[in-house]
Design a protein around this motif. Structure first.
Motif, PDB file in Angstrom:
ATOM      1  N   LEU A 119      -5.931  -7.770  -4.534  1.00 51.38           N
ATOM      2  CA  LEU A 119      -6.841  -6.635  -4.584  1.00 51.38           C
ATOM      3  C   LEU A 119      -7.254  -6.460  -6.034  1.00 51.38           C
ATOM      4  O   LEU A 119      -6.389  -6.305  -6.911  1.00 51.38           O
ATOM      5  N   VAL A 120      -8.540  -6.469  -6.286  1.00 48.74           N
ATOM      6  CA  VAL A 120      -9.042  -6.322  -7.648  1.00 48.74           C
ATOM      7  C   VAL A 120      -9.946  -5.110  -7.711  1.00 48.74           C
ATOM      8  O   VAL A 120     -10.973  -5.045  -7.033  1.00 48.74           O
ATOM      9  N   GLU A 121      -9.545  -4.152  -8.540  1.00 55.25           N
ATOM     10  CA  GLU A 121     -10.292  -2.906  -8.695  1.00 55.25           C
ATOM     11  C   GLU A 121     -11.186  -2.981  -9.925  1.00 55.25           C
ATOM     12  O   GLU A 121     -10.894  -3.699 -10.889  1.00 55.25           O
ATOM     13  N   TYR A 138      -5.356   3.628  -7.610  1.00 56.05           N
ATOM     14  CA  TYR A 138      -4.908   2.393  -6.968  1.00 56.05           C
ATOM     15  C   TYR A 138      -5.597   2.209  -5.621  1.00 56.05           C
ATOM     16  O   TYR A 138      -5.689   3.146  -4.828  1.00 56.05           O
ATOM     17  N   CYS A 139      -6.014   0.992  -5.379  1.00 55.03           N
ATOM     18  CA  CYS A 139      -6.571   0.616  -4.090  1.00 55.03           C
ATOM     19  C   CYS A 139      -5.446   0.121  -3.180  1.00 55.03           C
ATOM     20  O   CYS A 139      -4.520  -0.562  -3.644  1.00 55.03           O
ATOM     21  N   ASP A 141       0.971  -4.071   3.774  1.00 55.17           N
ATOM     22  CA  ASP A 141       0.322  -3.237   2.773  1.00 55.17           C
ATOM     23  C   ASP A 141       0.243  -3.979   1.445  1.00 55.17           C
ATOM     24  O   ASP A 141       1.242  -4.552   0.981  1.00 55.17           O
ATOM     25  N   TYR A 142      -0.924  -3.935   0.833  1.00 55.02           N
ATOM     26  CA  TYR A 142      -1.120  -4.525  -0.486  1.00 55.02           C
ATOM     27  C   TYR A 142      -1.751  -3.486  -1.413  1.00 55.02           C
ATOM     28  O   TYR A 142      -2.490  -2.595  -0.955  1.00 55.02           O
ATOM     29  N   TRP A 143      -1.447  -3.652  -2.711  1.00 55.42           N
ATOM     30  CA  TRP A 143      -1.931  -2.697  -3.705  1.00 55.42           C
ATOM     31  C   TRP A 143      -2.655  -3.431  -4.835  1.00 55.42           C
ATOM     32  O   TRP A 143      -2.277  -4.550  -5.201  1.00 55.42           O
ATOM     33  N   GLY A 144      -3.657  -2.761  -5.376  1.00 57.18           N
ATOM     34  CA  GLY A 144      -4.296  -3.258  -6.575  1.00 57.18           C
ATOM     35  C   GLY A 144      -3.478  -2.924  -7.802  1.00 57.18           C
ATOM     36  O   GLY A 144      -2.455  -2.239  -7.730  1.00 57.18           O
TER      37      GLY A 144
END
Length: 121
Positions: free
Chosen positions: A4-6, A94-95, A109-112
């Motif tokens: 994930l790229v914010e 955070y995304c 679940d994944y986080w940026g």
């Protein structure tokens, strides 16, 4: 497997606007729920806005009427349009994405990495 790229954070004056973006990539079968969370100094990470794959949204009371979450399923991207920003909106944003990986039955679940939003008074 999944990244994930914010982008879109920065410094803005009170009353200003910013738009955050988050692109999900990798071994994705489907991106299901997506959302934005924030963590201010000394506080726990808290939900800001969430959106289902079908477009149903939920917002924290503190941002209702000012923030809008949206997504582009074809691009696996979620956005957060933030208007009328206040100093208390200052936080790391955070995304989050709930993803079904290719070859897997479950959701994960994944986080940026987080993007800083600073609102000056």
């Amino acid at each position: 497997q999944v990244q994930l790229v914010e982008s879109g954070g920065g410094l803005v004056e009170a009353g200003g606007s910013l738009t955050l973006s988050c692109v999900v990539s990798g071994s994705i079968f489907m991106v299901n729920g997506m959302g934005w969370y924030r963590q201010a100094p000394g506080k726990q990470r808290a939900p800001v806005a969430t959106i289902t794959r079908g477009g149903n949204t939920n917002y924290a009371d503190s941002v209702k009427g000012r923030f809008t979450i949206s997504r582009d399923n074809a691009k696996n991207t979620v956005y957060l349009q933030m208007n009328s920003l206040k100093p208390e909106d200052t936080a790391v944003y955070y995304c989050n994405a709930r993803v079904t990986i290719i070859g897997s039955r479950g959701e994960y679940d994944y986080w940026g990495q987080g993007t800083q939003v600073t609102v000056s008074s």
